[in-house]
Design an enzyme around this catalytic site. Structure first.
Site, PDB file in Angstrom:
ATOM      1  N   TYR A  40     129.252  59.913 -26.610  1.00  0.00           N
ATOM      2  CA  TYR A  40     129.410  58.685 -26.162  1.00  0.00           C
ATOM      3  C   TYR A  40     129.822  57.815 -27.359  1.00  0.00           C
ATOM      4  O   TYR A  40     130.622  57.077 -27.535  1.00  0.00           O
ATOM      5  CB  TYR A  40     128.483  58.162 -25.353  1.00  0.00           C
ATOM      6  CG  TYR A  40     128.663  56.579 -24.794  1.00  0.00           C
ATOM      7  CD1 TYR A  40     129.302  56.480 -23.706  1.00  0.00           C
ATOM      8  CD2 TYR A  40     128.167  55.515 -25.517  1.00  0.00           C
ATOM      9  CE1 TYR A  40     129.711  55.161 -23.225  1.00  0.00           C
ATOM     10  CE2 TYR A  40     128.700  54.302 -25.221  1.00  0.00           C
ATOM     11  CZ  TYR A  40     129.147  54.134 -24.061  1.00  0.00           C
ATOM     12  OH  TYR A  40     129.202  52.750 -23.680  1.00  0.00           O
ATOM     13  N   ASP A  41     128.708  57.951 -28.249  1.00  0.00           N
ATOM     14  CA  ASP A  41     128.643  57.253 -29.748  1.00  0.00           C
ATOM     15  C   ASP A  41     129.917  57.313 -30.216  1.00  0.00           C
ATOM     16  O   ASP A  41     130.497  56.505 -31.057  1.00  0.00           O
ATOM     17  CB  ASP A  41     127.411  57.431 -30.498  1.00  0.00           C
ATOM     18  CG  ASP A  41     125.968  56.923 -29.806  1.00  0.00           C
ATOM     19  OD1 ASP A  41     126.279  56.192 -28.838  1.00  0.00           O
ATOM     20  OD2 ASP A  41     125.079  57.418 -30.226  1.00  0.00           O
ATOM     21  N   LYS A 120     112.374  43.917  -2.130  1.00  0.00           N
ATOM     22  CA  LYS A 120     112.341  42.681  -2.725  1.00  0.00           C
ATOM     23  C   LYS A 120     112.379  42.787  -4.283  1.00  0.00           C
ATOM     24  O   LYS A 120     110.904  43.041  -4.619  1.00  0.00           O
ATOM     25  CB  LYS A 120     111.666  41.564  -2.190  1.00  0.00           C
ATOM     26  CG  LYS A 120     111.792  40.357  -2.576  1.00  0.00           C
ATOM     27  CD  LYS A 120     110.930  39.263  -1.747  1.00  0.00           C
ATOM     28  CE  LYS A 120     111.034  37.844  -2.097  1.00  0.00           C
ATOM     29  NZ  LYS A 120     111.001  37.648  -3.422  1.00  0.00           N
TER      30      LYS A 120
HETATM   31  S1  IVH Z   1     118.577  38.142  -0.066  1.00  0.00           S
HETATM   32  C1  IVH Z   1     119.920  34.280   1.790  1.00  0.00           C
HETATM   33  N1  IVH Z   1     117.899  40.215  -0.918  1.00  0.00           N
HETATM   34  O1  IVH Z   1     114.239  36.955  -3.363  1.00  0.00           O
HETATM   35  C2  IVH Z   1     119.525  35.391   1.177  1.00  0.00           C
HETATM   36  N2  IVH Z   1     116.988  38.363  -1.763  1.00  0.00           N
HETATM   37  O2  IVH Z   1     112.491  34.847  -2.138  1.00  0.00           O
HETATM   38  C3  IVH Z   1     118.841  35.428   0.021  1.00  0.00           C
HETATM   39  N3  IVH Z   1     115.276  38.774  -3.894  1.00  0.00           N
HETATM   40  O3  IVH Z   1     116.027  34.049  -4.229  1.00  0.00           O
HETATM   41  C4  IVH Z   1     118.565  36.430  -0.880  1.00  0.00           C
HETATM   42  N4  IVH Z   1     115.372  40.872  -3.795  1.00  0.00           N
HETATM   43  O4  IVH Z   1     116.091  36.271  -5.739  1.00  0.00           O
HETATM   44  C5  IVH Z   1     117.899  39.034  -1.156  1.00  0.00           C
HETATM   45  N5  IVH Z   1     117.218  42.639  -1.555  1.00  0.00           N
HETATM   46  C6  IVH Z   1     117.047  41.333  -1.867  1.00  0.00           C
HETATM   47  C7  IVH Z   1     116.275  40.551  -2.653  1.00  0.00           C
HETATM   48  C8  IVH Z   1     116.370  39.211  -2.755  1.00  0.00           C
HETATM   49  C9  IVH Z   1     114.988  40.089  -4.315  1.00  0.00           C
HETATM   50  C10 IVH Z   1     114.984  37.414  -4.334  1.00  0.00           C
HETATM   51  C11 IVH Z   1     116.381  36.508  -4.517  1.00  0.00           C
HETATM   52  C12 IVH Z   1     115.887  35.376  -3.600  1.00  0.00           C
HETATM   53  C13 IVH Z   1     114.394  35.333  -3.515  1.00  0.00           C
HETATM   54  C14 IVH Z   1     113.747  34.701  -2.162  1.00  0.00           C
END
Ligand code: IVH
Length: 684
Positions: A40-41, A120
Site C-alpha cells: 500500500y505504502d 447507539k
Molecule cells: S438515528 C431522527 N441511529 O444518538 C433520527 N442515531 O440521541 C436520529 N446515534 O443525534 C438519529 N447511533 O448522534 C440514530 N444508530 C443510530 C445512532 C444514533 C448514535 C446518536 C445520534 C443522535 C443521538 C440521539
C-alpha cells in the site's frame, strides 16, 4: 516540475487510485485488509510522486487528499436542509414498551410491525453531502438546525468514502451517521493530555467532538476517527419526502443496505426485529456483549422499519415518533479499596482518590476513582479494605458511589482526611462552608510543580519541551522552588537530570529564554491567579498596561473594568498583596520578562463563534468556575442567562446537573460539556 501528463501517466494514476481505494475500503470499511501495508505504502508513494510532478492529475477523491489541509481560522455555520432531530430516551424496557403503546395509539391499524434495532454509538452525528457522487460537504449536528462546516476534517476519516461507489450517482445525496473515536484512541489521547498537564476528555464523545472541531485537519488525520452511516436522504431538498426513497428503498433495513453498497461502513450488529419482544432480546443480548466492542455504545436505537409508517407518525417538536433510544444504565461494579491517596493540585486543593483493585468498567480498566472531598469521604464512611461500588456514568473519571459496609473486614480502619499536606507536611486548611481542603504553603512541591506546568502551557509562557517529567525532577532535586528559578537555570544544571543529556538541556534553556518575549497578558495568565483565565488576563492587561499598575490598583478600581466582577478583582488585589508574590514579580522583571504591554495596539476581538447565541450553565464543570466559563462565552460573543427556555441555544452541563438539564433535554436543546464548549470556542 509541472508538466502535462501523457496518457500513459494519467492511466497509471487512475489505476493507482482505484487500487488504493479498493485496499482502503477493504481495510477501513470491511475490516478485512487485502493488501500488505508495504505494498500500500509503495503504491501510495508512486501516486503521490505522479501527482507532485503533474498536479493536474490530482482528483478530489484521490487517496492522497485525506491528509488534512492548512489550519482553518474558523468554521462557517451551515443550515441543515433537514434538521437533525435527536431521539427520545427510554431508560428501561418498561419505558420502551410505553413508547410502543404511544405510537400505536396514533397508528391503531398498524398491526404487526418490524423494528430495526441498531447500536447507539456514543459519538457525534454528521451530515455528509455528495454531489454527483463526490463528497462536497461534511457538517456537524450543531443545534440540529445549523451546524459547522468541517469538510476538511471529514475528508480525513478513512471510512467516509470520498466518492460513492456507484456509476450512476443521483445529483445530491445526504448521508448521516455517527463519527466516533475507538476506545483505544480515546485512551491514548487522554494519556497524552495528562502528560501535558491538560484537562482530560470526559468521554469518547467529547473527545470526538473536540477532534472534529480541530481547526488543523492534519491533527484530525492522525486521530483515527471512524464513522458508521445510518440515514440516507436521496432527495434532501424536499422536506415533504423526509423518510422517502425510490421504490426499492421503502424501509430502514433497505436504507442501511444501500449505504453499505454505496461504500459506507454500516454497523454490522444491527438486527431486523419482528416484535417488541425481539427488540428486548437484542437489548438484553448486547447489554453484556457491548463491553467487548472497540467503541462505546450507550444504548440501542429502535426504529420502525417501514418508511410509510414513519411518515404517518411524523415528528414531535424535537423527536421522530417512529424511533426511540433505549439506553443502558450507567455501569456499576464492585471492587476492593486497596488504599486512599491524597492528591495535591496546583491550587493546593487536596483530593482523596481511591486506589482500587483493577476492574473492567464500561470498556476500560479502572484502578482509581475520585472520592471528591472531605465531606464526601466522611459521608461514605469508607474503611481500608472496604468493598466499594464504582460507577462511570459517561464520565471518564469514575467515582465511588457506595460502600458495602456489610462486607467490611473486622477491625478495618476508617479513612479520614489528613490534617497535614502529604507533600510538604504543612497544616491543611478547610474554610468553613467550603468543600475543598487546601494546602496553603506556596512553596509546597506539589503546588510549585503544578504552577510550573501551568506556567509552561502553550497559552501561557509556551515553553516547549518543559513537560511533567522534567518539572517533577527539577522540583524534587531542589533546582527550582518557583517559576522565577527557571530563568537562572543553566545547561550545566539540567544536563545531569535523568535522560536529559546535552542536546535537550541546550534546547530547554533556549525555550525558557524564548519565553521572555511572551506578552504581558500571557505572563499575567501564567501567574495562575484564581479566576484569571486567558480571557480575564487579556482584559486586565489591556486596562492595566503593567504589573506595577495592576499591583497599585484597589479591588474597586479593578472591578470597574467591564466583565471583571468583584470576586475576580478581590482575588487579583489579594494576590498582589502577598509579599512572596511581590518578590516573584521583582525577580521576573529582573530576568527580563514582559511585565508591561508594548506599544502595539491590541487587535480588535475577532468576531466570536458564539455571536448571537444564548447559553445557560449548570452543575459543576471539571476545570472552569462559573465566572471563567461566563467570561469565555462572552468573549466569544455569546450571552449567559440563568434559566433554560426555548430561546436557549446551548446548555453547558457539568457534574450534578439537575433540573436545568432535564428541562433542556426536554426542549431538545443542545447539551455541551466543558470540553465541547472549549472545543467550540477553540480553547481546547
Ligand atoms: S438515528 C431522527 N441511529 O444518538 C433520527 N442515531 O440521541 C436520529 N446515534 O443525534 C438519529 N447511533 O448522534 C440514530 N444508530 C443510530 C445512532 C444514533 C448514535 C446518536 C445520534 C443522535 C443521538 C440521539
Amino acid at each position: 516540475m509541472n508538466q502535462a501528463a501523457d496518457d500513459t501517466t494519467a492511466a497509471r494514476a487512475q489505476s493507482l487510485r482505484a487500487q488504493l481505494q479498493a485496499a482502503s475500503y477493504a481495510y477501513y470499511v470491511l475490516d478485512a485488509p487485502d493488501l500488505p501495508d508495504e505494498v500500500y505504502d509503495r503504491l501510495y508513494r508512486e501516486l503521490q510522486d505522479l501527482e507532485t510532478a503533474h498536479p493536474a492529475l490530482v482528483t478530489p477523491d484521490s487517496p492522497t487528499q485525506r491528509v488534512g489541509e492548512k489550519p482553518a481560522t474558523q468554521f462557517t455555520s451551515v443550515r441543515h436542509n433537514i434538521p437533525l432531530y435527536s431521539l427520545e430516551n427510554a431508560f428501561d424496557l418498561a419505558e420502551f414498551r410505553a413508547w410502543e403503546e404511544r405510537w400505536r395509539r396514533q397508528a391503531p391499524d398498524a398491526g404487526e410491525v418490524e423494528y430495526v434495532a441498531e447500536l447507539k454509538i456514543d459519538g457525534n452525528a454528521l451530515a455528509l453531502t455528495y454531489e454527483n457522487g463526490l463528497l462536497v460537504r461534511g457538517v456537524t449536528r450543531g443545534d440540529g438546525v445549523a451546524g459547522e462546516d468541517i469538510t476538511p476534517n471529514v475528508r480525513t476519516i478513512r471510512s467516509v468514502p470520498l466518492r460513492l461507489n456507484t456509476d450512476t450517482p443521483p445529483p445530491v445525496v445526504e448521508v448521516r451517521g455517527e463519527a466516533f473515536l475507538p476506545l483505544d484512541v480515546f485512551e491514548q489521547i487522554n494519556r497524552e493530555r495528562e502528560a501535558r498537564g491538560e484537562a482530560l476528555f470526559a468521554n469518547p464523545r467529547n473527545a470526538a467532538a473536540g477532534t472534529l472541531r480541530q481547526l488543523d485537519s492534519r491533527i484530525v488525520a492522525d486521530r483515527r476517527l471512524d464513522f458508521f452511516a445510518y440515514t440516507v436522504y436521496l432527495d434532501q431538498f424536499d422536506p415533504a419526502q423526509i423518510a422517502s426513497a425510490p421504490d426499492q428503498m421503502t424501509t430502514q433495513w433497505a436504507a442501511l443496505e444501500l449505504l453499505q453498497t454505496l461504500g459506507f461502513r454500516v454497523n454490522p450488529n444491527r438486527q431486523l426485529c419482528q416484535s417488541a419482544d425481539d427488540v428486548q432480546a437484542y437489548y438484553d443480548d448486547w447489554a453484556t456483549k457491548r463491553a467487548r466492542l472497540s467503541y462505546l455504545t450507550d444504548g440501542v436505537v429502535v426504529k420502525l422499519n417501514d418508511f410509510a409508517l414513519q411518515r404517518q407518525l411524523g415528528f414531535t417538536q424535537k423527536f421522530p415518533r417512529w424511533a426511540v433510544a433505549l439506553k443502558y444504565p450507567a455501569e456499576e461494579v464492585p471492587t476492593i479499596l486497596e488504599a486512599v491517596s491524597f492528591q495535591v493540585g496546583r491550587t493546593g486543593a487536596v483530593t482523596p482518590v481511591a486506589e482500587l483493585h483493577p476492574v473492567q468498567l464500561a470498556g476500560t480498566t479502572v484502578a482509581r476513582a475520585t472520592l471528591h472531598n472531605a465531606d464526601r469521604l466522611a459521608e461514605l464512611d469508607i474503611h481500608q479494605g472496604d468493598t466499594v461500588i464504582v460507577r462511570k456514568a459517561g464520565e471518564i473519571i469514575p467515582e465511588v458511589v457506595r460502600v458495602l459496609s456489610e462486607l467490611r473486614p473486622v477491625d478495618a480502619i476508617v479513612v479520614t482526611m489528613p490534617t497535614h499536606c502529604p507533600q510538604c507536611a504543612s497544616a491543611l486548611v478547610k474554610p468553613e462552608g467550603e468543600a475543598v481542603t487546601r494546602c496553603i504553603n506556596s512553596s509546597c512541591p506539589a503546588i510549585v510543580q503544578g504552577a510550573i506546568i501551568h506556567w509552561a502551557r502553550r497559552d501561557a509562557l509556551d515553553i516547549e519541551g518543559l513537560g511533567e517529567k522534567w518539572v517533577k525532577q527539577l522540583v524534587e532535586q531542589g533546582l527550582v522552588h518557583s517559576v522565577a528559578d527557571l530563568y537562572t537555570l543553566t545547561e550545566a544544571d539540567l544536563e545531569p537530570l535523568d535522560r536529559m543529556g546535552k542536546r535537550l538541556a541546550e534546547k530547554l534553556v533556549g525555550a525558557i529564554a524564548a519565553s521572555k518575549t511572551r506578552p504581558w497578558a500571557s505572563v499575567l495568565y501564567a501567574l495562575g491567579i484564581r479566576h484569571v483565565g486567558t480571557v480575564n488576563a487579556k482584559t486586565l492587561a489591556q486596562h492595566f498596561p503593567s504589573a506595577a499598575a495592576l499591583a497599585a490598583a484597589s479591588p474597586e478600581a479593578i472591578a470597574t473594568v467591564h466583565s471583571i466582577g468583584p470576586e475576580i478583582a478581590q482575588s487579583v488585589a489579594q494576590w498582589f498583596e502577598v509579599p512572596a508574590n511581590q518578590t516573584l514579580i521583582d525577580r521576573l522583571r529582573q530576568s527580563g520578562l514582559q511585565l508591561a504591554a508594548d506599544d502595539t495596539p491590541t487587535q480588535a476581538a475577532e468576531a466570536g463563534v458564539l455571536a448571537g447565541k444564548t447559553l445557560v450553565l449548570t452543575g459543576t464543570l471539571p476545570t472552569l468556575t462559573r465566572p471563567e466559563a461566563t467570561e469565555l462565552i462572552e468573549a466569544a460573543g455569546g450571552k449567559v442567562t440563568s434559566s433554560v427556555s426555548k430561546a436557549t441555544d446551548y446548555l453547558v452541563a457539568g457534574e450534578k446537573a439537575g433540573s436545568k438539564l432535564t428541562k433542556a433535554e426536554g426542549l431538545g436543546i443542545a447539551i455541551l460539556s466543558e470540553g465541547d464548549l472549549l472545543a467550540l470556542i477553540g480553547q481546547d
